[in-house]
Scaffold this motif. Structure first.
Motif, PDB file in Angstrom:
ATOM      1  N   THR A 142       0.836  -1.197   0.000  1.00 24.53           N
ATOM      2  CA  THR A 142       0.000   0.000   0.000  1.00 24.53           C
ATOM      3  C   THR A 142       0.874   1.251   0.000  1.00 24.53           C
ATOM      4  N   LYS A 143       1.933   1.227   0.788  1.00 29.70           N
ATOM      5  CA  LYS A 143       2.843   2.385   0.826  1.00 29.70           C
ATOM      6  C   LYS A 143       3.499   2.596  -0.543  1.00 29.70           C
ATOM      7  N   THR A 144       3.933   1.517  -1.170  1.00 28.05           N
ATOM      8  CA  THR A 144       4.558   1.606  -2.493  1.00 28.05           C
ATOM      9  C   THR A 144       3.565   2.115  -3.531  1.00 28.05           C
ATOM     10  N   ALA A 145       2.361   1.534  -3.535  1.00 29.00           N
ATOM     11  CA  ALA A 145       1.351   1.943  -4.510  1.00 29.00           C
ATOM     12  C   ALA A 145       0.891   3.375  -4.266  1.00 29.00           C
ATOM     13  N   GLY A 146       0.866   3.777  -3.006  1.00 23.88           N
ATOM     14  CA  GLY A 146       0.441   5.138  -2.696  1.00 23.88           C
ATOM     15  C   GLY A 146       1.431   6.191  -3.134  1.00 23.88           C
ATOM     16  N   SER A 147       2.708   5.832  -3.218  1.00 21.52           N
ATOM     17  CA  SER A 147       3.721   6.814  -3.614  1.00 21.52           C
ATOM     18  C   SER A 147       3.961   6.844  -5.120  1.00 21.52           C
ATOM     19  N   CYS A 148       3.416   5.908  -5.869  1.00 22.28           N
ATOM     20  CA  CYS A 148       3.627   5.852  -7.327  1.00 22.28           C
ATOM     21  C   CYS A 148       3.193   7.132  -8.048  1.00 22.28           C
ATOM     22  N   PRO A 149       1.973   7.620  -7.837  1.00 19.99           N
ATOM     23  CA  PRO A 149       1.563   8.802  -8.595  1.00 19.99           C
ATOM     24  C   PRO A 149       2.208  10.102  -8.107  1.00 19.99           C
ATOM     25  N   GLU A 150       2.936  10.046  -7.010  1.00 21.13           N
ATOM     26  CA  GLU A 150       3.468  11.268  -6.414  1.00 21.13           C
ATOM     27  C   GLU A 150       4.493  11.956  -7.321  1.00 21.13           C
ATOM     28  N   GLU A 171      -2.472  16.305  -2.711  1.00 17.05           N
ATOM     29  CA  GLU A 171      -2.619  16.409  -1.250  1.00 17.05           C
ATOM     30  C   GLU A 171      -3.754  15.498  -0.769  1.00 17.05           C
ATOM     31  N   GLY A 172      -4.870  15.510  -1.494  1.00 22.83           N
ATOM     32  CA  GLY A 172      -5.995  14.638  -1.140  1.00 22.83           C
ATOM     33  C   GLY A 172      -5.622  13.172  -1.259  1.00 22.83           C
ATOM     34  N   TRP A 173      -4.858  12.849  -2.302  1.00 20.53           N
ATOM     35  CA  TRP A 173      -4.396  11.468  -2.498  1.00 20.53           C
ATOM     36  C   TRP A 173      -3.524  11.038  -1.326  1.00 20.53           C
ATOM     37  N   ASN A 174      -2.560  11.886  -0.949  1.00 15.48           N
ATOM     38  CA  ASN A 174      -1.657  11.542   0.162  1.00 15.48           C
ATOM     39  C   ASN A 174      -2.424  11.381   1.471  1.00 15.48           C
ATOM     40  N   ASP A 175      -3.430  12.237   1.692  1.00 22.99           N
ATOM     41  CA  ASP A 175      -4.252  12.093   2.907  1.00 22.99           C
ATOM     42  C   ASP A 175      -4.999  10.766   2.900  1.00 22.99           C
ATOM     43  N   SER A 176      -5.515  10.379   1.733  1.00 20.70           N
ATOM     44  CA  SER A 176      -6.239   9.102   1.630  1.00 20.70           C
ATOM     45  C   SER A 176      -5.315   7.918   1.865  1.00 20.70           C
ATOM     46  N   VAL A 177      -4.101   7.989   1.324  1.00 19.85           N
ATOM     47  CA  VAL A 177      -3.136   6.902   1.514  1.00 19.85           C
ATOM     48  C   VAL A 177      -2.762   6.792   2.987  1.00 19.85           C
ATOM     49  N   LYS A 178      -2.539   7.933   3.656  1.00 24.74           N
ATOM     50  CA  LYS A 178      -2.215   7.909   5.091  1.00 24.74           C
ATOM     51  C   LYS A 178      -3.370   7.332   5.908  1.00 24.74           C
ATOM     52  N   ALA A 179      -4.589   7.707   5.548  1.00 21.50           N
ATOM     53  CA  ALA A 179      -5.756   7.176   6.272  1.00 21.50           C
ATOM     54  C   ALA A 179      -5.871   5.670   6.074  1.00 21.50           C
ATOM     55  N   LEU A 180      -5.634   5.202   4.847  1.00 21.87           N
ATOM     56  CA  LEU A 180      -5.697   3.762   4.578  1.00 21.87           C
ATOM     57  C   LEU A 180      -4.605   3.025   5.343  1.00 21.87           C
ATOM     58  N   GLN A 181      -3.401   3.578   5.364  1.00 15.77           N
ATOM     59  CA  GLN A 181      -2.315   2.936   6.112  1.00 15.77           C
ATOM     60  C   GLN A 181      -2.622   2.914   7.606  1.00 15.77           C
ATOM     61  N   GLY A 182      -3.208   3.976   8.116  1.00 18.00           N
ATOM     62  CA  GLY A 182      -3.605   3.988   9.525  1.00 18.00           C
ATOM     63  C   GLY A 182      -4.664   2.943   9.822  1.00 18.00           C
ATOM     64  N   ARG A 183      -5.605   2.793   8.906  1.00 15.63           N
ATOM     65  CA  ARG A 183      -6.656   1.792   9.116  1.00 15.63           C
ATOM     66  C   ARG A 183      -6.083   0.379   9.060  1.00 15.63           C
ATOM     67  N   LEU A 184      -5.185   0.130   8.100  1.00 16.21           N
ATOM     68  CA  LEU A 184      -4.559  -1.194   8.018  1.00 16.21           C
ATOM     69  C   LEU A 184      -3.762  -1.497   9.286  1.00 16.21           C
ATOM     70  N   SER A 185      -3.055  -0.507   9.785  1.00 15.53           N
ATOM     71  CA  SER A 185      -2.291  -0.692  11.018  1.00 15.53           C
ATOM     72  C   SER A 185      -3.225  -0.969  12.191  1.00 15.53           C
ATOM     73  N   GLY A 186      -4.353  -0.263  12.237  1.00 17.97           N
ATOM     74  CA  GLY A 186      -5.340  -0.496  13.292  1.00 17.97           C
ATOM     75  C   GLY A 186      -5.944  -1.880  13.219  1.00 17.97           C
ATOM     76  N   GLU A 187      -6.228  -2.353  11.999  1.00 14.67           N
ATOM     77  CA  GLU A 187      -6.771  -3.703  11.828  1.00 14.67           C
ATOM     78  C   GLU A 187      -5.756  -4.751  12.273  1.00 14.67           C
ATOM     79  N   LYS A 188      -4.495  -4.515  11.941  1.00 11.30           N
ATOM     80  CA  LYS A 188      -3.440  -5.451  12.343  1.00 11.30           C
ATOM     81  C   LYS A 188      -3.353  -5.511  13.871  1.00 11.30           C
ATOM     82  N   THR A 189      -3.385  -4.364  14.512  1.00 15.41           N
ATOM     83  CA  THR A 189      -3.324  -4.311  15.975  1.00 15.41           C
ATOM     84  C   THR A 189      -4.554  -4.969  16.591  1.00 15.41           C
ATOM     85  N   ALA A 190      -5.718  -4.720  16.014  1.00 15.62           N
ATOM     86  CA  ALA A 190      -6.955  -5.302  16.552  1.00 15.62           C
ATOM     87  C   ALA A 190      -6.939  -6.820  16.440  1.00 15.62           C
TER      88      ALA A 190
END
Length: 158
Positions: free
Chosen positions: A65-73, A97-116
């Protein structure tokens, strides 16, 4: 009509209605509590599956997700630079900026799911252990014949 006759009539009517009402003290023998057959939801917990899901999130999904999120940057930054001074350039910058915010939110959610998932695994294991203590051997842990009492009371000392 006498009271006894009226009472008998009401009782017979109530007995006839009883068949169609839900009974609290039992279930109909025609309808099983859990319908048999495949396709039923499985509410069991699998420690191995939770660990595999955590490992997949940690080793594959989060890094990918991190790799795919940085591709269009890079391409978006160069496009915004090429259109600087135009409304298109500022639009690309805002979209990035909106794309980067969405990628950060997705990474945060994935991290939260992993922790849960990891915490749920520990919670189930802890609950299983605590439940097993309630069903311990009736003999004491020191080999005595003292019964195991999960919640001892001072009353038992008298």
């Amino acid at each position: 009509m006498t009271f006894a006759e009226e009472w008998d009539q009401l009782r017979s009517e109530a007995a006839g209605q009883e068949e169609s009402r839900t009974r609290i003290n039992g279930a109909s023998s025609e309808l099983p509590l859990v319908p048999p057959g495949p396709g039923l939801p499985d509410f069991s917990s699998s420690s191995a599956k939770k660990k595999a899901a955590v490992a997949a999130l940690q080793d594959h999904v989060e890094p990918d997700t991190k790799t795919a999120g940085s591709c269009p940057e890079e391409t978006s930054k160069s496009a915004a630079k090429g259109f600087s001074g135009w409304a298109t350039g500022s639009g690309i910058t805002k979209a990035l900026e909106g794309w980067n915010d969405s990628v950060k939110a997705l990474q945060g959610r994935l991290s939260g799911e992993k922790t849960a998932l990891s915490n749920a695994n520990r919670l189930f294991q802890g609950n299983d252990h605590n439940s097993s203590l309630l069903f311990a051997s009736p003999h004491g842990t020191d080999g005595t014949q003292q019964p195991y009492v999960p919640y001892p009371s001072r009353v038992s000392q008298y």
